[in-house]
Design a protein around this motif. Structure first.
Motif, PDB file in Angstrom:
ATOM      1  N   LEU A 268       0.873  -1.070   0.054  1.00  0.00           N
ATOM      2  CA  LEU A 268      -0.003  -0.056  -0.030  1.00  0.00           C
ATOM      3  C   LEU A 268       0.911   1.440  -0.033  1.00  0.00           C
ATOM      4  N   VAL A 269       0.961   1.945  -1.102  1.00  0.00           N
ATOM      5  CA  VAL A 269       1.619   3.215  -1.248  1.00  0.00           C
ATOM      6  C   VAL A 269       0.822   4.483  -1.748  1.00  0.00           C
ATOM      7  N   SER A 270      -0.418   4.268  -1.522  1.00  0.00           N
ATOM      8  CA  SER A 270      -1.419   5.474  -2.110  1.00  0.00           C
ATOM      9  C   SER A 270      -0.991   6.721  -1.300  1.00  0.00           C
TER      10      SER A 270
ATOM     11  N   MET B 296       6.915  -6.012 -10.465  1.00  0.00           N
ATOM     12  CA  MET B 296       5.868  -6.346  -9.739  1.00  0.00           C
ATOM     13  C   MET B 296       5.235  -7.600 -10.111  1.00  0.00           C
ATOM     14  N   CYS B 297       5.440  -7.789 -11.258  1.00  0.00           N
ATOM     15  CA  CYS B 297       4.642  -9.283 -11.752  1.00  0.00           C
ATOM     16  C   CYS B 297       5.371 -10.426 -11.103  1.00  0.00           C
ATOM     17  N   GLN B 298       6.396 -10.317 -10.587  1.00  0.00           N
ATOM     18  CA  GLN B 298       7.211 -11.566  -9.727  1.00  0.00           C
ATOM     19  C   GLN B 298       6.664 -11.729  -8.636  1.00  0.00           C
ATOM     20  N   LEU B 299       5.712 -10.912  -8.074  1.00  0.00           N
ATOM     21  CA  LEU B 299       5.373 -10.954  -6.602  1.00  0.00           C
ATOM     22  C   LEU B 299       4.159 -11.950  -6.496  1.00  0.00           C
ATOM     23  N   SER B 300       4.431 -13.166  -6.687  1.00  0.00           N
ATOM     24  CA  SER B 300       3.592 -14.373  -6.877  1.00  0.00           C
ATOM     25  C   SER B 300       2.696 -14.499  -5.671  1.00  0.00           C
ATOM     26  N   SER B 301       2.857 -13.933  -4.408  1.00  0.00           N
ATOM     27  CA  SER B 301       2.055 -14.091  -3.397  1.00  0.00           C
ATOM     28  C   SER B 301       1.022 -12.863  -3.120  1.00  0.00           C
ATOM     29  N   ILE B 302       1.171 -11.831  -3.953  1.00  0.00           N
ATOM     30  CA  ILE B 302       0.611 -10.325  -3.735  1.00  0.00           C
ATOM     31  C   ILE B 302      -0.937 -10.739  -3.838  1.00  0.00           C
ATOM     32  N   ARG B 303      -1.636 -10.230  -2.908  1.00  0.00           N
ATOM     33  CA  ARG B 303      -2.991 -10.283  -2.786  1.00  0.00           C
ATOM     34  C   ARG B 303      -3.670  -8.647  -2.913  1.00  0.00           C
ATOM     35  N   MET B 304      -2.984  -7.729  -2.382  1.00  0.00           N
ATOM     36  CA  MET B 304      -3.458  -6.501  -2.372  1.00  0.00           C
ATOM     37  C   MET B 304      -2.349  -5.432  -2.899  1.00  0.00           C
ATOM     38  N   VAL B 305      -2.869  -4.536  -3.953  1.00  0.00           N
ATOM     39  CA  VAL B 305      -1.896  -3.610  -4.533  1.00  0.00           C
ATOM     40  C   VAL B 305      -2.667  -2.284  -4.319  1.00  0.00           C
ATOM     41  N   ASP B 306      -2.123  -1.097  -3.910  1.00  0.00           N
ATOM     42  CA  ASP B 306      -2.970   0.281  -3.806  1.00  0.00           C
ATOM     43  C   ASP B 306      -1.646   1.151  -4.024  1.00  0.00           C
ATOM     44  N   PHE B 307      -1.796   1.592  -5.356  1.00  0.00           N
ATOM     45  CA  PHE B 307      -1.021   2.753  -5.898  1.00  0.00           C
ATOM     46  C   PHE B 307      -1.920   4.138  -5.989  1.00  0.00           C
ATOM     47  N   SER B 308      -2.843   4.067  -5.464  1.00  0.00           N
ATOM     48  CA  SER B 308      -4.003   5.185  -5.803  1.00  0.00           C
ATOM     49  C   SER B 308      -3.369   6.571  -5.497  1.00  0.00           C
ATOM     50  N   LYS B 309      -3.648   7.458  -6.271  1.00  0.00           N
ATOM     51  CA  LYS B 309      -3.380   9.109  -5.807  1.00  0.00           C
ATOM     52  C   LYS B 309      -1.932   9.292  -5.749  1.00  0.00           C
TER      53      LYS B 309
ATOM     54  N   ILE C 115      -7.172  -7.324  -4.487  1.00  0.00           N
ATOM     55  CA  ILE C 115      -7.283  -5.696  -4.595  1.00  0.00           C
ATOM     56  C   ILE C 115      -6.449  -5.198  -5.329  1.00  0.00           C
ATOM     57  N   LEU C 116      -6.813  -4.582  -6.550  1.00  0.00           N
ATOM     58  CA  LEU C 116      -6.007  -3.678  -7.277  1.00  0.00           C
ATOM     59  C   LEU C 116      -6.442  -2.000  -7.287  1.00  0.00           C
ATOM     60  N   ASN C 117      -5.769  -1.303  -6.870  1.00  0.00           N
ATOM     61  CA  ASN C 117      -6.313   0.150  -6.907  1.00  0.00           C
ATOM     62  C   ASN C 117      -5.235   0.862  -7.331  1.00  0.00           C
ATOM     63  N   LEU C 118      -5.582   1.604  -8.565  1.00  0.00           N
ATOM     64  CA  LEU C 118      -4.524   2.401  -9.262  1.00  0.00           C
ATOM     65  C   LEU C 118      -5.392   3.789  -9.528  1.00  0.00           C
TER      66      LEU C 118
ATOM     67  N   THR D  84     -11.591  -9.058  -5.979  1.00  0.00           N
ATOM     68  CA  THR D  84     -12.677  -8.668  -5.472  1.00  0.00           C
ATOM     69  C   THR D  84     -12.885  -7.248  -5.901  1.00  0.00           C
ATOM     70  N   MET D  85     -11.738  -6.430  -5.961  1.00  0.00           N
ATOM     71  CA  MET D  85     -12.024  -5.082  -6.133  1.00  0.00           C
ATOM     72  C   MET D  85     -10.827  -4.644  -7.275  1.00  0.00           C
ATOM     73  N   ILE D  86     -11.333  -3.811  -8.312  1.00  0.00           N
ATOM     74  CA  ILE D  86     -10.672  -3.119  -8.921  1.00  0.00           C
ATOM     75  C   ILE D  86     -11.061  -1.816  -9.210  1.00  0.00           C
ATOM     76  N   ASP D  87     -10.117  -0.833  -8.989  1.00  0.00           N
ATOM     77  CA  ASP D  87     -10.513   0.556  -9.093  1.00  0.00           C
ATOM     78  C   ASP D  87      -9.223   1.426 -10.022  1.00  0.00           C
ATOM     79  N   VAL D  88      -9.523   1.657 -11.238  1.00  0.00           N
ATOM     80  CA  VAL D  88      -8.625   2.188 -12.111  1.00  0.00           C
ATOM     81  C   VAL D  88      -9.237   3.431 -12.517  1.00  0.00           C
TER      82      VAL D  88
END
Length: 962
Positions: A555-557, A569-582, A602-605, A625-629
């Motif tokens: 989480l780095v929003s 980032m594509c090598q993060l095989s365990s990733i479940r939540m990414v938040d780069f928003s704002k 969860i993917l929040n861009l 479960t959640m996509i916000d682009v």
């Protein structure tokens, strides 16, 4: 005649042969051997189910019992676990508890040839969820039967009813047993001699029958997690010999505590997670033998009676998570045997009683989650056996007592979320050598004294210092080699993270929260086990740092990150939540991110400058479960792989440049709650659904500011059933809760969402652009404004009775306002402006008592404006632009000649439009942010609406969050 010693000797010698002869005729006193047919049956039973060579034994199994059964040993009565009748030699007892038995068992098993069995214990084995054999009913001499924790399944056979001599029946913790036929009522009517009955984890699914109260010999009753329903009979509490009653984990079982008589024998009473309610009776003090009382997660209310002090045998008292109020009675200090006291998560007030000093046997004390005031009593520090102390989430004040270091056994200390002040003496607290969990966040400490690095410190697993007035990273962290969970959020830590913070000593770190600080640079990750990283709301600049491959939540929003998202980032095989928003990220979304859809949830861009197409999802298996682009510059069409995301709840592609038609192909996504496609280039008619029950859980639909055409989607209105029924979570928020595989107390290590991940969105509410950081589950919204819809408003929209906001403005709709809108009794905002509607405003709309915003301006409406209820609060601009309307608040009175409408100023341009902050009321209590609205005629607004899309994005930082 007097006999001489010689005469006595002669007589004795004469008797000896007679004694020897009689001894030869007496029966032998040697032990009776077991019967050969029973010996064979035992060996056959062993051979069929005992296979330790196949590694079927569990951790705690003891195969030595059955290993002692030897074929060459002719007397089975000497075998371990076997008990025989001394007179007859028949096997009467068989104890094979934890004996590594494995495999299914049926009625042909040799076990059932042991017709004289009185006691049978097969607990803690594995019978492969086979049904309890009906032949169990042939063992009619049984008085004790224990089949607990042995993986039996299916219906409990009716043949059990033949075992009328049973005094003890334990079928608990199998997980798959059902008691339907026979029912529980039938069982207790036949087995009247029962003293011990445990059906825990069996599926009973009925109310507890009153007939249980007829089991006058019953001493223990275990019905944990039996799916019990109805109201529990209070007469069962009055059984004359009842010592243990466990009704835990029956959420649908209601009831209340009775008036207990003076000599009640109850020793253990567990009502954990039931629907028991009411007050705790004063007669509770009559339970003089009670040593465990657990009502955790029930619905009891009222005060804790002072008579609780009479329960001097109590060792465990757990009232956590009820609705108890009032002060903690000082009489609780009389419970000197207590080792476990949990009054957390209630409504208790007042000060912590000093009488707790008497509870010298306490090892756990939890008073967190109440409304306690005053200071932490120094007396608590005298409880030197305490290992766990939780006073968090109260209103305690004052400093932490300096003699807290006297609690030598303490391993867990929670004081977070109070009003504690003064200097935080970490140099004192960290002298507690056994301490491994320390949570002091969200207090009002003025400063911190760190420990001397040369002294011996506790090795912490968990440390929380959020909102603790820190201005730099604590130095002592470099010595914490066991630290797994660290929260330094909401401080004033400024600048670049120091190098010593990344030292190898913290290699065990799994959770790190540095959000809401002033950190400007964070470029290095040296923690190979890190799973959760929260850097949100800082001032971090430059490229996004790449986390380790172990990361699950990143989480780095709300920073100042720039540049492109790295393909690493594509090598993060365990990733479940990414938040780069704002942030200020640019470039394309790496196509390889589509490969992570199997793990990514969860993917929040949102709120960057990303362009290009959204990646195609490569896996048929999708966990998103959640996509916000939203609020980017994405192009192309929606990826059709989204149809495989069967768990998708939230989808926001708003404010982009997507060119596509309505995604009817997503209609089978049964969990989808929120669909926002606002401000794109979607086009064409929405059309008819391709199947039944499309989008069944959709609650928020925002298709505004596109190029949709044709009639309104009345067939979909009929299908959106979630907007028609009341949700059990209507007072909560949309969220997804995640279980963690690694928990330290209440600290979620494995997957971070704070405690819960709340979805957020930006929509038009009451004419105002509003950002919701939390979405109420009762917020049902349809926004189809600013499109090219034609035709009439269908009556079917009136079936969406849970709708809160309806916006159909800026279209080309004709006909009258349907009377069915009066059925929308929860409606708070209705915008029909800038259409071609005609006829009257239905007077029945005045019955919408929650309606706080109403706009029908710029139509062809006529007649009088309703004057009742909410309509008396609406201003002139809600009705202007309708030459035929009359009555308050318009200046035109009904019956007057038509007045000319003033023309808009000539040559009006965007620069001349008057923008202002518009605060709005809200009838139902939802909190609306103060944001920017256009104060001009709706026609001009429509003309410049698309011009201002980019402007609105730039001004979003001025929006006050909800």
């Amino acid at each position: 005649m007097k006999r001489t010693p010689f005469d006595l000797l002669v007589i004795f010698l004469a008797i000896i042969p007679l004694l020897l002869a009689s001894s030869e005729t007496l029966p032998s006193a040697s032990p009776t051997k077991c019967h050969e047919q029973e010996r064979s049956a035992l060996l056959e039973f062993k051979q069929s189910l005992f296979h330790p060579e196949l590694n079927t034994c569990q951790l705690y199994d003891d195969p030595s019992k059955l290993e002692s059964w030897k074929v060459e040993d002719g007397d089975c009565c000497g075998w371990e676990g076997v008990e025989c009748d001394e007179g007859t030699g028949y096997v009467t007892g068989l104890d094979l508890n934890q004996s590594c038995l494995s495999g299914p068992i049926n009625s042909k098993a040799s076990l059932f040839r042991l017709a004289h069995l009185q006691s049978l214990n097969l607990a803690f084995n594995d019978f492969n969820y086979s049904q309890i054999p009906s032949a169990i009913g042939d063992l009619v001499e049984l008085t004790s039967l224990n089949l607990s924790r042995s993986h039996f399944g299916g219906q409990i056979p009716s043949q059990v009813l033949k075992l009328t001599n049973l005094t003890s029946l334990d079928l608990s913790w199998n997980g798959g047993l059902e008691l339907r036929n026979p029912s529980m009522e039938t069982m207790v009517q036949f087995l009247t001699k029962l003293e011990h009955l445990d059906l825990s984890r069996s599926n009973v699914s009925t109310p507890v029958p009153d007939a249980v109260a007829n089991l006058s010999s019953l001493t223990s009753l275990g019905l944990l997690d039996c799916n019990l329903q109805g109201t529990f009979p209070t007469t069962i509490f009055e059984l004359p010999r009842l010592q243990l009653l466990d009704l835990s984990l029956n959420q649908e079982l209601s009831g209340h505590l009775p008036e207990f008589h003076l000599h009640s024998p109850i020793k253990t009473l567990r009502l954990v997670w039931t629907n028991f309610s009411g007050s705790l009776p004063t007669s509770l003090g009559n339970l003089a033998f009670l040593n465990e009382f657990d009502i955790f997660l029930s619905n009891f209310s009222g005060n804790i009676p002072s008579s609780i002090g009479n329960l001097t045998q109590l060792t465990v008292l757990n009232f956590q998570d009820n609705k108890l109020s009032g002060e903690i009675p000082s009489s609780i200090g009389k419970l000197i045997q207590l080792s476990f006291l949990d009054l957390g998560m209630n409504l208790l007030s007042g000060e912590i009683p000093n009488s707790l000093i008497n509870l010298t046997n306490l090892t756990l004390l939890r008073l967190g989650g109440n409304q306690l005031t005053g200071q932490i009593p120094a007396e608590i520090i005298g409880l030197n056996r305490l290992t766990f102390l939780d006073l968090s989430f109260n209103k305690l004040t004052g400093p932490i007592p300096e003699n807290i270091s006297n609690l030598k056994s303490l391993d867990t200390l929670y004081l977070l979320s109070n009003n504690l002040y003064g200097i935080l003496r970490l140099d004192v607290i960290l002298k507690l050598q056994h301490l491994y969990m320390l949570e002091l966040s969200f207090n009002k400490f003025s400063s911190i004294i760190e420990p001397d690095m040369n002294t011996s410190l506790s090795n912490l697993f968990v440390l929380g210092l959020a909102s603790s007035n820190l201005s730099e990273f604590p130095i002592f962290l470099s010595s914490q080699s066991e630290l797994k969970w660290l929260d330094l959020s909401q401080n004033s830590i400024y600048g670049q993270a120091p190098q010593q913070f990344f030292n190898v000593h913290m290699s065990q770190l799994q959770f790190l929260n540095l959000s809401r600080n002033l950190i400007t640079s964070f470029t290095t990750f040296t923690w190979p086990n890190l799973e959760v990283m929260d850097l949100t709301y800082n001032d971090i600049q430059g490229l996004p740092p790449i986390p380790p491959k172990s990361i699950e939540s990143y989480l780095v929003s709300n920073n100042k990150l720039s540049g492109e998202i790295s393909p690493e980032m594509c090598q993060l095989s365990s990733i479940r939540m990414v938040d780069f928003s704002k942030n200020k990220l640019s470039g394309v979304i790496p196509p390889c991110l589509g490969n992570l859809s199997k793990t990514l949830s969860i993917l929040n861009l949102n709120g960057n400058d990303l362009y290009g197409r959204f990646p195609q999802l490569q896996n048929n298996e999708c966990s998103l479960t959640m996509i916000d682009v939203s609020d980017n510059q994405l192009q192309g069409s929606l990826p059709r792989g989204l149809a495989n995301c069967s768990y998708l709840e939230f989808l926001n592609f708003g404010y982009n440049q997507i060119v596509d038609t309505f995604p009817s192909w997503m209609g089978s996504l049964s969990y989808l709650n929120v669909l926002i496609l606002r401000s794109n280039s979607f086009h064409g008619a929405i059309g008819k659904p391709k199947a039944r029950h499309q989008f069944p859980n959709l609650r928020i639909v925002d298709l505004s500011m596109n190029n949709f055409s044709g009639s309104l989607p009345f067939e979909y209105f009929d299908m959106w059933s979630a907007m028609k029924i009341h949700d059990t979570y209507a007072d909560g928020y949309y969220y997804r809760s995640y279980e963690s595989s690694k928990n330290y107390g209440s600290h979620n290590i494995s997957f971070y969402s704070g405690v819960r991940e709340y979805f957020s969105m930006t929509i038009i509410n009451k004419g105002i652009l509003t950002e919701y950081q939390r979405i109420l589950a009762s917020l049902n919204v349809i926004d189809l404004s600013s499109n090219n819809f034609t035709g009439e408003i269908p009556n079917s929209v009136g079936s969406l009775t849970r709708l809160r906001m309806l916006n159909l403005s800026n279209n080309a709709l004709t006909g009258s306002i349907p009377l069915s809108l009066a059925n929308l009794t929860e409606l708070e905002s209705l915008d029909l402006s800038s259409n071609k509607l005609s006829g009257m405003i239905p007077p029945s709309l005045a019955q919408l008592n929650f309606l706080a915003f109403f706009n029908v301006s710029d139509n062809h409406l006529s007649g009088s404006i309703p004057q009742a209820n909410q309509f008396s609060t609406f201003e002139n601009n809600s009705f202007e632009g309708n030459l035929g309307l009359c009555g308050f608040p318009l200046t035109k009175k009904c019956g007057n000649p038509v007045e000319a409408r003033p023309a808009p100023p000539s040559g009006a341009s965007a620069e001349e439009l008057n923008w202002k902050i518009v605060p709005m009321g809200f009838g139902s209590g939802l909190v609306i942010g103060v944001v920017l609205g256009l104060n001009t005629t709706s026609r001009i607004e429509r003309r410049f609406l698309r011009f201002y899309r980019g402007w609105q994005r730039r001004r979003m930082h001025q929006i006050r969050f909800v």
